[in-house]
Scaffold this motif. Structure first.
Motif, short mmCIF file in Angstrom:
data_model
loop_
_atom_site.label_atom_id
_atom_site.label_comp_id
_atom_site.label_asym_id
_atom_site.label_seq_id
_atom_site.Cartn_x
_atom_site.Cartn_y
_atom_site.Cartn_z
N VAL A 60 6.46 -50.74 -15.93
CA VAL A 60 5.81 -51.75 -16.77
C VAL A 60 4.44 -52.07 -16.18
O VAL A 60 4.34 -52.42 -15.00
CB VAL A 60 6.66 -53.03 -16.87
N ALA A 61 3.40 -51.93 -16.99
CA ALA A 61 2.04 -52.22 -16.52
C ALA A 61 1.88 -53.70 -16.23
O ALA A 61 2.44 -54.55 -16.92
CB ALA A 61 1.02 -51.79 -17.57
N ARG A 62 1.11 -54.01 -15.21
CA ARG A 62 0.75 -55.38 -14.87
C ARG A 62 -0.76 -55.52 -15.06
O ARG A 62 -1.49 -54.53 -15.06
CB ARG A 62 1.13 -55.69 -13.42
N ARG A 63 -1.20 -56.75 -15.19
CA ARG A 63 -2.64 -56.99 -15.35
C ARG A 63 -3.43 -56.32 -14.25
O ARG A 63 -3.08 -56.41 -13.07
CB ARG A 63 -2.93 -58.49 -15.32
N GLY A 64 -4.50 -55.65 -14.66
CA GLY A 64 -5.36 -54.98 -13.71
C GLY A 64 -4.90 -53.59 -13.34
O GLY A 64 -5.63 -52.84 -12.69
N GLU A 65 -3.68 -53.21 -13.76
CA GLU A 65 -3.15 -51.89 -13.45
C GLU A 65 -3.37 -50.93 -14.61
O GLU A 65 -3.45 -51.34 -15.77
CB GLU A 65 -1.65 -51.96 -13.15
N ARG A 66 -3.42 -49.65 -14.29
CA ARG A 66 -3.56 -48.64 -15.31
C ARG A 66 -2.27 -48.55 -16.13
O ARG A 66 -1.16 -48.65 -15.58
CB ARG A 66 -3.88 -47.29 -14.67
N ARG A 180 -6.91 -49.70 -18.10
CA ARG A 180 -6.20 -50.75 -17.37
C ARG A 180 -5.84 -51.91 -18.29
O ARG A 180 -6.61 -52.27 -19.17
CB ARG A 180 -7.03 -51.26 -16.19
N LEU A 181 -4.67 -52.49 -18.06
CA LEU A 181 -4.22 -53.62 -18.86
C LEU A 181 -5.01 -54.87 -18.50
O LEU A 181 -5.03 -55.29 -17.34
CB LEU A 181 -2.72 -53.85 -18.62
N ILE A 182 -5.68 -55.46 -19.49
CA ILE A 182 -6.46 -56.67 -19.25
C ILE A 182 -5.59 -57.91 -19.44
O ILE A 182 -5.51 -58.79 -18.59
CB ILE A 182 -7.67 -56.74 -20.20
N LYS A 183 -4.92 -57.97 -20.60
CA LYS A 183 -4.05 -59.12 -20.88
C LYS A 183 -3.17 -58.81 -22.07
O LYS A 183 -3.38 -57.80 -22.77
CB LYS A 183 -4.87 -60.39 -21.13
N THR A 184 -2.18 -59.67 -22.29
CA THR A 184 -1.26 -59.49 -23.41
C THR A 184 -1.12 -60.80 -24.19
O THR A 184 -1.44 -61.87 -23.68
CB THR A 184 0.12 -59.04 -22.92
N LYS A 185 -0.60 -60.67 -25.40
CA LYS A 185 -0.35 -61.85 -26.23
C LYS A 185 0.96 -61.67 -26.97
O LYS A 185 1.15 -60.68 -27.69
CB LYS A 185 -1.47 -62.08 -27.23
N ILE A 186 1.85 -62.63 -26.82
CA ILE A 186 3.10 -62.66 -27.57
C ILE A 186 2.90 -63.52 -28.80
O ILE A 186 2.41 -64.64 -28.71
CB ILE A 186 4.24 -63.23 -26.70
N GLY A 187 3.25 -63.00 -29.96
CA GLY A 187 3.12 -63.75 -31.20
C GLY A 187 1.86 -63.40 -31.97
O GLY A 187 1.00 -62.67 -31.47
N PRO A 188 1.74 -63.92 -33.20
CA PRO A 188 0.64 -63.53 -34.08
C PRO A 188 -0.67 -64.25 -33.77
O PRO A 188 -0.68 -65.34 -33.19
CB PRO A 188 1.16 -63.94 -35.46
N PHE A 189 -1.75 -63.62 -34.20
CA PHE A 189 -3.06 -64.28 -34.20
C PHE A 189 -3.16 -65.13 -35.45
O PHE A 189 -2.66 -64.76 -36.51
CB PHE A 189 -4.18 -63.23 -34.21
#
Length: 203
Positions: A60-66, A180-189
């Motif tokens: 599972v990718a983490r922030r800042g990781e490829r 690289r993974l910058i950030k994630t968002k759960i749920g809709p915009f």
């Protein structure tokens, strides 16, 4: 007569009860909290704690990781190598399904944002955790033109590998030009402006 400490305790408990009632009867408050970075981190931690164990070998990718390398089919069945296919541009990856009402509600805004970004801005890519035969007619009906890949939902799907351990939809991830993974968002915009603000906010 109650002590000062007891009065403060009662007041604190009343405040907590009021906040809980507000979240119960005012879902928009919970929605606003989940739209903040702190709210997202808390939601992510809660969902991860409840998620099933990862299958052996799943990274599972983490922030800042490829982002872990994987191949997903496009709607023509061609295998797209990720994150290599996204190299050189920031990419907003949106996980969705045809049966997910909040996913479908935000897709026109993702389409508008994608069109506004053109060929040099943030790339939008959808990953449908759904059958291609269900996805194709939906995209035609709703004039969705940004690239769509597919995957089978499960404990090792692409969403899980990008941090969506609980399998909640919709789920979005922002990947930089180097994969690289910058950030994630759960749920809709909420709307196109919310997409633009999330994608352009300092990381």
């Amino acid at each position: 007569m109650p002590s000062h400490r007891r009065v403060l305790l009662i007041a604190a408990l009343a405040a907590l009860a009021g906040a809980a009632a507000s979240l119960l009867f005012e879902p928009r408050i919970a929605y606003r909290l989940a739209s903040t970075e702190v709210g997202q981190e808390a939601l992510q931690a809660t969902l991860e704690a409840r998620a099933p164990p990862l299958p052996a070998g799943v990274i599972v990718a983490r922030r800042g990781e490829r982002v872990p390398a994987l191949a997903l089919p496009d709607l023509d069945g061609a295998a797209i190598q990720l994150p290599a296919a996204w190299a050189g541009r920031t990419t907003l990856v949106n996980f969705w399904a045809t049966w997910c009402a909040p996913c479908l509600k935000e897709m026109p805004d993702l389409q508008a944002y994608s069109a506004q970004q053109g060929a040099t801005g943030v790339r939008v890519v959808g990953i449908a955790l759904d059958a291609p035969e269900a996805v194709r007619p939906f995209l035609l009906q709703h004039a969705i033109t940004y690239p769509i890949l597919t995957d089978s939902p499960g404990p090792a799907d692409a969403g899980v590998r990008l941090g969506n351990r609980a399998g909640v939809l919709p789920f979005s991830a922002l990947i930089d030009a180097d994969g690289r993974l910058i950030k994630t968002k759960i749920g809709p915009f909420e709307d196109e402006a919310a997409i633009a603000a999330w994608a352009s906010a300092p990381h």
